[in-house]
Structures are given as structure tokens and as C-alpha cells.
Design a protein around this motif. Structure first.
Motif, PDB file in Angstrom:
ATOM      1  N   ALA A   1      40.204 -36.980  18.050  1.00 46.09           N
ATOM      2  CA  ALA A   1      40.170 -37.012  16.626  1.00 46.09           C
ATOM      3  C   ALA A   1      39.059 -35.955  16.078  1.00 46.09           C
ATOM      4  O   ALA A   1      39.122 -35.329  15.184  1.00 46.09           O
ATOM      5  N   HIS A   2      38.053 -35.743  16.679  1.00 48.23           N
ATOM      6  CA  HIS A   2      36.964 -34.861  16.724  1.00 48.23           C
ATOM      7  C   HIS A   2      37.424 -33.535  16.603  1.00 48.23           C
ATOM      8  O   HIS A   2      37.253 -32.549  15.770  1.00 48.23           O
ATOM      9  N   TRP A   3      38.515 -33.273  17.716  1.00 46.48           N
ATOM     10  CA  TRP A   3      38.855 -31.928  17.754  1.00 46.48           C
ATOM     11  C   TRP A   3      40.111 -31.681  16.861  1.00 46.48           C
ATOM     12  O   TRP A   3      39.951 -30.466  16.162  1.00 46.48           O
TER      13      TRP A   3
ATOM     14  N   GLY B   1      39.929 -32.750  13.855  1.00 41.99           N
ATOM     15  CA  GLY B   1      39.115 -32.507  12.454  1.00 41.99           C
ATOM     16  C   GLY B   1      38.521 -31.323  12.372  1.00 41.99           C
ATOM     17  O   GLY B   1      38.534 -30.675  11.318  1.00 41.99           O
TER      18      GLY B   1
ATOM     19  N   ALA C   1      41.403 -29.167  11.177  1.00 40.24           N
ATOM     20  CA  ALA C   1      41.976 -29.392   9.797  1.00 40.24           C
ATOM     21  C   ALA C   1      40.731 -29.080   8.992  1.00 40.24           C
ATOM     22  O   ALA C   1      41.214 -29.095   7.879  1.00 40.24           O
ATOM     23  N   ALA C   2      39.618 -28.766   9.126  1.00 40.81           N
ATOM     24  CA  ALA C   2      38.554 -28.576   8.154  1.00 40.81           C
ATOM     25  C   ALA C   2      39.188 -27.229   7.260  1.00 40.81           C
ATOM     26  O   ALA C   2      39.752 -26.394   7.770  1.00 40.81           O
TER      27      ALA C   2
ATOM     28  N   ARG D   1      28.903 -26.859  13.290  1.00 40.46           N
ATOM     29  CA  ARG D   1      30.009 -27.505  14.311  1.00 40.46           C
ATOM     30  C   ARG D   1      30.810 -26.676  14.988  1.00 40.46           C
ATOM     31  O   ARG D   1      31.208 -27.003  16.168  1.00 40.46           O
TER      32      ARG D   1
ATOM     33  N   SER E   1      40.508 -24.274  11.190  1.00 42.29           N
ATOM     34  CA  SER E   1      40.556 -24.242   9.816  1.00 42.29           C
ATOM     35  C   SER E   1      42.068 -24.039   9.352  1.00 42.29           C
ATOM     36  O   SER E   1      42.082 -23.008   8.641  1.00 42.29           O
TER      37      SER E   1
END
Length: 318
Positions: free
Chosen positions: A190-192, A194, A197-198, A205, A252
């Protein structure tokens, strides 16, 4: 992007994986019994769907030999050159086909019935359900068609990469599942997700990401399946005739998908050799240039990366 032995703005963050030793890639499901004519062509690890094949009256073994169509003038006076995705006929397994080959619309052929990427000179089995126009093209021994004769999903029910190895097939099934600890927090799928998806790249980060990639994920000659266990399937994938490949991951996604002037997004490119071992890593950030008739992006310079606090990685493993 050209690989060089350079690492810019790297953070020395300690990272300790917690997911244990690398697990083997998942086994490929047992293949169904093959119809007559496909024995020796379709291997057990190839994604053959008997029901889909039954609905295709033409089974055609081909070789992928891409090229370009003749240039055509664009609306602004420029010349547009379109890629020609040509599949040269090698063997008719089922049905009738006399044409020397067919051109496919690979941008339209997306989904589980089609490969994610194609390699020049590899063999592909096309499961075809031609309409009236397609039937006429297949019946003509001189017909090759043009850019307006490309076959789409209505006529190409499935494409099977006959030269895909068992190791490749297994690696393609590996999802992002591994987790680990690092100085900035905990790495999870989920971190990856995110980070990708930023809306815009956040420098702090992104620097954590760069450190984690170098310390844990992108080890010299890391197997493709192991890297995929951390990062999952790529956004783009390229296969080459010599068996090597490259995977591209976008950072992104919103900024990449909807270009705006001066908008920034990131890109990771991982290159593997014919043994599916990691040989090069590149991480960098690009800026959009947008005008009414053109959208293009260029890599930030080393100075721009440093000024914005964004990491830059260029590694090549011998």
C-alpha cells in the motif's frame, strides 16, 4: 535513458527486510489438454483457453516483425509516422489463411487474453475470428493490408507468446506482496501504491524510496520474480529480440496521465538481461512541456534534481 555509474542525492537510510527469505515464484497452473495441431507449440505454462480457442475459426502461428507505415501529414503540417505491428504468417494450424501476414492494433489488444509486451522475431499464436473484411484479407495471398486494416479485439480473440519461457511466465504472475522496515517507516504494498498515486512527487518520500530501492530491491542481478515481489507488474514493459527486457514504473500517476505545463512526474526503469537478472536501474523525474499542438516531457538536469531535493539514480551492474 542512458545508464551510468552515478548516484545523486542518495540518503543513507538503513533498511531491514522483514518478509524473510525470497519465496519462489508461484507455480504455473496445469494446462488443459491441447487440441490436435498445438502439441509442441503451446507449452503447459502458456495461457491457453480451450473455450476461447473453440470460438476462433482460424489459428495462425506468426512471427512479430514490427516496422513503420509511410509517413502521413498531420493537421499542423508535420509528418506523422505510425508503428506497424506486423505478424508474418508461419503456419496455419486451423482454418484457411493465404495472406503473408496480418497487422494488429496492439494498443487495442489489452487484457488477460493478450501479452503485455511483444518481442521482435518471437513467434505468436493468433486466435482469429475474422469478419468479412478480415476474411477477404486472409484469402488474398498478396494482401498485407495497411494502417486502416489493422485487426482489433473483435477479430483477434487471443494472442499466445509461443517463445515465452516458463521462468518468464511465472515471474509475470508475481504480485507486489513483500514488506520491510526502513528508517523512514515501513514498506508495504500500500505504501508503494501511494507513492505511485501521489498527485505530485514529494521530495522527502521520493528520497526514502530511492534509498529503499538501492538497499533492498534493486540488488545486482536480482531475479525478475524477486523484484516483482516488491514492485509488482510495471506500467510499461518492453521485450527485445535477444531475450532482454525493461520494466517502467511511473511515480505520480495523475501528473503523468494529465499533462500540465511544468508538471512533474517520476520514472523508474529496470533493465534485465536474457537470464531475467537485473542489470541496470534508473530513477529520475521529468517535466512536462505543453502547447496546443504538442505535449512532451524532458528529464530534469542533475542541477534541477538537486535544487528540488529529488533523488537521481543511474546504476549499471556488470
Amino acid at each position: 535513458m542512458t545508464p551510468r555509474l552515478v548516484v545523486v542525492l542518495l540518503l543513507a537510510l538503513a533498511c531491514t527486510p522483514t518478509s524473510g527469505p525470497t519465496r519462489p515464484a508461484p507455480s504455473v497452473p496445469e494446462a488443459p489438454e491441447l487440441p490436435a495441431g498445438l502439441s509442441g507449440l503451446v507449452e503447459p505454462w502458456h495461457p491457453f483457453d480451450p473455450q476461447l480457442a473453440d470460438s476462433a475459426p482460424v489459428w495462425l502461428v506468426t512471427r512479430y516483425q514490427p516496422g513503420t507505415y509511410p509517413c502521413r501529414p498531420g493537421p499542423d503540417g508535420s509528418l506523422d509516422m505510425l508503428i506497424q505491428d506486423r505478424f508474418t504468417a508461419l503456419q496455419v494450424v486451423r482454418g484457411a489463411a493465404h495472406a503473408p501476414g496480418v497487422d494488429l492494433d496492439l494498443h487495442a489488444l489489452r487484457g488477460p487474453a493478450y501479452p503485455r509486451a511483444y518481442a521482435e522475431e518471437r513467434r505468436y499464436l493468433l486466435l482469429l475470428r475474422p469478419g468479412p473484411k478480415g476474411q477477404a484479407l486472409l484469402a488474398d495471398s498478396q494482401a498485407l493490408g495497411g494502417m486502416h486494416d489493422r485487426w482489433g479485439p473483435d477479430e483477434v480473440l487471443a494472442v499466445i507468446d509461443l517463445d515465452q519461457s516458463e521462468a518468464e511466465a511465472a515471474a509475470e504472475q508475481v504480485p507486489a506482496s513483500r514488506s520491510g522496515e526502513f528508517a523512514g517507516g515501513r514498506w508495504e504494498p500500500a505504501h508503494w501504491a501511494g507513492l505511485r498515486a501521489a498527485v505530485t512527487p514529494e521530495p522527502a518520500r521520493q528520497r526514502e524510496l530511492a534509498a529503499f530501492l538501492q538497499s533492498t530491491v534493486t540488488r545486482p542481478r536480482a531475479p525478475l520474480a524477486e523484484v516483482r515481489a516488491w514492485l509488482g507488474p510495471p506500467d510499461s514493459q518492453h521485450l527485445y529480440a535477444d531475450g532482454s527486457r525493461s520494466d517502467g514504473y511511473v511515480l505520480s500517476h495523475p501528473a503523468y496521465a494529465q499533462p500540465v505545463a511544468d508538471g512533474l512526474y517520476g520514472q523508474i526503469e529496470l533493465r534485465y538481461d536474457a537470464h531475467l537478472e537485473l542489470r541496470a536501474v534508473e530513477l529520475g523525474y521529468l517535466r512536462w512541456s505543453v502547447s496546443p499542438q504538442l505535449q512532451s516531457s524532458t528529464m530534469l538536469t542533475a542541477e534541477e534534481h538537486a535544487k528540488l531535493g529529488l533523488p537521481r539514480i543511474e546504476l549499471e551492474f556488470r
